[in-house]
Write a protein that holds these residues in place. Structure first.
Motif, PDB file in Angstrom:
ATOM      1  N   THR A  61      41.356  35.635  39.471  1.00 11.26           N
ATOM      2  CA  THR A  61      41.992  35.360  38.180  1.00 11.26           C
ATOM      3  C   THR A  61      41.012  34.661  37.235  1.00 11.26           C
ATOM      4  O   THR A  61      40.951  34.977  36.047  1.00 11.26           O
ATOM      5  CB  THR A  61      43.254  34.503  38.344  1.00 11.26           C
ATOM      6  OG1 THR A  61      42.939  33.351  39.126  1.00 11.26           O
ATOM      7  CG2 THR A  61      44.368  35.276  38.998  1.00 11.26           C
ATOM      8  N   GLU A  62      40.238  33.715  37.752  1.00 13.31           N
ATOM      9  CA  GLU A  62      39.260  33.024  36.909  1.00 13.31           C
ATOM     10  C   GLU A  62      38.138  33.963  36.494  1.00 13.31           C
ATOM     11  O   GLU A  62      37.678  33.934  35.355  1.00 13.31           O
ATOM     12  CB  GLU A  62      38.687  31.810  37.635  1.00 13.31           C
ATOM     13  CG  GLU A  62      37.741  31.017  36.755  1.00 13.31           C
ATOM     14  CD  GLU A  62      37.210  29.748  37.387  1.00 13.31           C
ATOM     15  OE1 GLU A  62      36.309  29.151  36.770  1.00 13.31           O
ATOM     16  OE2 GLU A  62      37.664  29.359  38.483  1.00 13.31           O
ATOM     17  N   LEU A  63      37.710  34.816  37.408  1.00 12.98           N
ATOM     18  CA  LEU A  63      36.675  35.792  37.095  1.00 12.98           C
ATOM     19  C   LEU A  63      37.146  36.744  35.999  1.00 12.98           C
ATOM     20  O   LEU A  63      36.408  37.032  35.052  1.00 12.98           O
ATOM     21  CB  LEU A  63      36.289  36.551  38.365  1.00 12.98           C
ATOM     22  CG  LEU A  63      35.128  37.521  38.300  1.00 12.98           C
ATOM     23  CD1 LEU A  63      33.857  36.877  37.767  1.00 12.98           C
ATOM     24  CD2 LEU A  63      34.879  38.122  39.681  1.00 12.98           C
ATOM     25  N   ALA A  64      38.388  37.195  36.073  1.00 11.56           N
ATOM     26  CA  ALA A  64      38.947  38.075  35.039  1.00 11.56           C
ATOM     27  C   ALA A  64      38.975  37.366  33.691  1.00 11.56           C
ATOM     28  O   ALA A  64      38.644  37.960  32.662  1.00 11.56           O
ATOM     29  CB  ALA A  64      40.350  38.542  35.432  1.00 11.56           C
ATOM     30  N   ASP A  65      39.350  36.090  33.678  1.00 13.27           N
ATOM     31  CA  ASP A  65      39.368  35.323  32.428  1.00 13.27           C
ATOM     32  C   ASP A  65      37.966  35.198  31.841  1.00 13.27           C
ATOM     33  O   ASP A  65      37.772  35.349  30.637  1.00 13.27           O
ATOM     34  CB  ASP A  65      39.944  33.923  32.649  1.00 13.27           C
ATOM     35  CG  ASP A  65      41.445  33.925  32.880  1.00 13.27           C
ATOM     36  OD1 ASP A  65      42.094  34.958  32.581  1.00 13.27           O
ATOM     37  OD2 ASP A  65      41.962  32.911  33.365  1.00 13.27           O
ATOM     38  N   ARG A  66      36.996  34.919  32.680  1.00  7.48           N
ATOM     39  CA  ARG A  66      35.616  34.760  32.201  1.00  7.48           C
ATOM     40  C   ARG A  66      35.061  36.068  31.638  1.00  7.48           C
ATOM     41  O   ARG A  66      34.279  36.055  30.701  1.00  7.48           O
ATOM     42  CB  ARG A  66      34.710  34.268  33.325  1.00  7.48           C
ATOM     43  CG  ARG A  66      34.952  32.827  33.696  1.00  7.48           C
ATOM     44  CD  ARG A  66      33.965  32.381  34.732  1.00  7.48           C
ATOM     45  NE  ARG A  66      34.233  31.009  35.142  1.00  7.48           N
ATOM     46  CZ  ARG A  66      33.356  30.252  35.770  1.00  7.48           C
ATOM     47  NH1 ARG A  66      32.161  30.732  36.063  1.00  7.48           N
ATOM     48  NH2 ARG A  66      33.674  29.032  36.112  1.00  7.48           N
ATOM     49  N   SER A  70      41.125  42.860  32.303  1.00 10.92           N
ATOM     50  CA  SER A  70      42.396  42.850  33.028  1.00 10.92           C
ATOM     51  C   SER A  70      42.136  42.634  34.512  1.00 10.92           C
ATOM     52  O   SER A  70      41.061  42.949  35.030  1.00 10.92           O
ATOM     53  CB  SER A  70      43.132  44.176  32.827  1.00 10.92           C
ATOM     54  OG  SER A  70      42.432  45.218  33.487  1.00 10.92           O
ATOM     55  N   LYS A  71      43.134  42.116  35.197  1.00 11.59           N
ATOM     56  CA  LYS A  71      43.002  41.905  36.643  1.00 11.59           C
ATOM     57  C   LYS A  71      42.843  43.236  37.366  1.00 11.59           C
ATOM     58  O   LYS A  71      42.065  43.340  38.314  1.00 11.59           O
ATOM     59  CB  LYS A  71      44.193  41.120  37.169  1.00 11.59           C
ATOM     60  CG  LYS A  71      44.177  39.678  36.691  1.00 11.59           C
ATOM     61  CD  LYS A  71      45.425  38.928  37.086  1.00 11.59           C
ATOM     62  CE  LYS A  71      45.426  37.590  36.361  1.00 11.59           C
ATOM     63  NZ  LYS A  71      46.722  37.036  36.190  1.00 11.59           N
ATOM     64  N   SER A  72      43.548  44.268  36.905  1.00  9.53           N
ATOM     65  CA  SER A  72      43.426  45.570  37.566  1.00  9.53           C
ATOM     66  C   SER A  72      42.042  46.177  37.341  1.00  9.53           C
ATOM     67  O   SER A  72      41.457  46.759  38.256  1.00  9.53           O
ATOM     68  CB  SER A  72      44.517  46.532  37.092  1.00  9.53           C
ATOM     69  OG  SER A  72      44.386  46.790  35.716  1.00  9.53           O
ATOM     70  N   GLY A  73      41.507  46.033  36.132  1.00 13.12           N
ATOM     71  CA  GLY A  73      40.162  46.528  35.855  1.00 13.12           C
ATOM     72  C   GLY A  73      39.119  45.798  36.680  1.00 13.12           C
ATOM     73  O   GLY A  73      38.184  46.404  37.214  1.00 13.12           O
ATOM     74  N   LEU A  74      39.292  44.488  36.821  1.00 12.20           N
ATOM     75  CA  LEU A  74      38.372  43.698  37.629  1.00 12.20           C
ATOM     76  C   LEU A  74      38.483  44.093  39.100  1.00 12.20           C
ATOM     77  O   LEU A  74      37.463  44.227  39.791  1.00 12.20           O
ATOM     78  CB  LEU A  74      38.645  42.207  37.470  1.00 12.20           C
ATOM     79  CG  LEU A  74      37.788  41.308  38.357  1.00 12.20           C
ATOM     80  CD1 LEU A  74      36.309  41.433  37.993  1.00 12.20           C
ATOM     81  CD2 LEU A  74      38.247  39.868  38.254  1.00 12.20           C
ATOM     82  N   THR A  75      39.697  44.298  39.583  1.00  7.24           N
ATOM     83  CA  THR A  75      39.896  44.698  40.979  1.00  7.24           C
ATOM     84  C   THR A  75      39.132  45.979  41.277  1.00  7.24           C
ATOM     85  O   THR A  75      38.465  46.102  42.317  1.00  7.24           O
ATOM     86  CB  THR A  75      41.401  44.865  41.285  1.00  7.24           C
ATOM     87  OG1 THR A  75      42.039  43.604  41.100  1.00  7.24           O
ATOM     88  CG2 THR A  75      41.638  45.359  42.695  1.00  7.24           C
ATOM     89  N   TYR A  76      39.198  46.941  40.367  1.00 11.40           N
ATOM     90  CA  TYR A  76      38.469  48.195  40.556  1.00 11.40           C
ATOM     91  C   TYR A  76      36.962  47.932  40.657  1.00 11.40           C
ATOM     92  O   TYR A  76      36.289  48.450  41.559  1.00 11.40           O
ATOM     93  CB  TYR A  76      38.763  49.175  39.408  1.00 11.40           C
ATOM     94  CG  TYR A  76      37.888  50.403  39.477  1.00 11.40           C
ATOM     95  CD1 TYR A  76      38.196  51.430  40.358  1.00 11.40           C
ATOM     96  CD2 TYR A  76      36.747  50.511  38.687  1.00 11.40           C
ATOM     97  CE1 TYR A  76      37.381  52.555  40.444  1.00 11.40           C
ATOM     98  CE2 TYR A  76      35.930  51.617  38.770  1.00 11.40           C
ATOM     99  CZ  TYR A  76      36.248  52.639  39.652  1.00 11.40           C
ATOM    100  OH  TYR A  76      35.436  53.739  39.750  1.00 11.40           O
ATOM    101  N   GLN A  77      36.425  47.138  39.732  1.00  6.68           N
ATOM    102  CA  GLN A  77      34.980  46.866  39.731  1.00  6.68           C
ATOM    103  C   GLN A  77      34.556  46.108  40.978  1.00  6.68           C
ATOM    104  O   GLN A  77      33.520  46.416  41.582  1.00  6.68           O
ATOM    105  CB  GLN A  77      34.580  46.097  38.464  1.00  6.68           C
ATOM    106  CG  GLN A  77      34.807  46.852  37.173  1.00  6.68           C
ATOM    107  CD  GLN A  77      33.993  48.134  37.066  1.00  6.68           C
ATOM    108  OE1 GLN A  77      32.969  48.309  37.712  1.00  6.68           O
ATOM    109  NE2 GLN A  77      34.452  49.050  36.229  1.00  6.68           N
TER     110      GLN A  77
END
Length: 155
Positions: A61-66, A70-77
């Motif tokens: 969640t913090e990584l997505a904010d930085r 989106s959390k889903s986009g970050l999860t994919y990466q």
């Protein structure tokens, strides 16, 4: 209904210049990272954020904010980076629902190898194109835009 405040010529030139420049710079940096490091720009930024964090790890969640993603986009990466052995995921010890992303030794190695070419591309596309005064104005102006869009909690 109130009439919109249309952009005047000066404002329109700034807006169109911003759109064009950001798209061109993003495209150039995306291509450079793909060619030189087989990474997307977002993946590179994940590695950068993790490398700068204590213990080379952050909650998702913090990584997505930085990264302002989106959390889903970050999860994919992060899944792609995990498959490549550059990032590992683990459960957060203080919250079983939380997930922590951690940079692996291989991820740090890839980042170190990618960074010189990336910074050279950033310089070529943006930094070295501007005068010091233009660079200061760009940093101040875009910093203000970011602060306002993030809201009072980010200040």
């Amino acid at each position: 209904m109130e009439e919109p405040r249309w952009l005047d010529d000066r404002e329109r030139a700034a807006w169109i210049g911003f759109l064009s420049a950001t798209n061109l710079v993003a495209r150039k940096l995306e291509q450079q990272l793909k060619d030189d490091a087989a990474l997307s720009h977002t993946q590179y930024e994940v590695l950068v954020q993790l490398s700068a964090a204590p213990g080379h790890s952050l909650r998702m969640t913090e990584l997505a904010d930085r990264l302002v993603t989106s959390k889903s986009g970050l999860t994919y990466q992060v899944t792609q980076l995990e498959r490549a052995g550059l990032v590992a995921r683990r459960t957060c010890p203080s919250d079983v629902r939380g997930v922590i992303a951690q940079l692996t030794d291989r991820g740090m190695e890839v980042l170190r190898e990618a960074a010189p070419g990336h910074v050279a591309a950033v310089r070529e596309a943006l930094i070295d194109v501007l005068t010091p005064e233009q660079l200061d104005n760009l940093a101040a102006g875009l910093g203000e835009v970011s602060r306002r869009l993030r809201g009072p909690a980010a200040s």
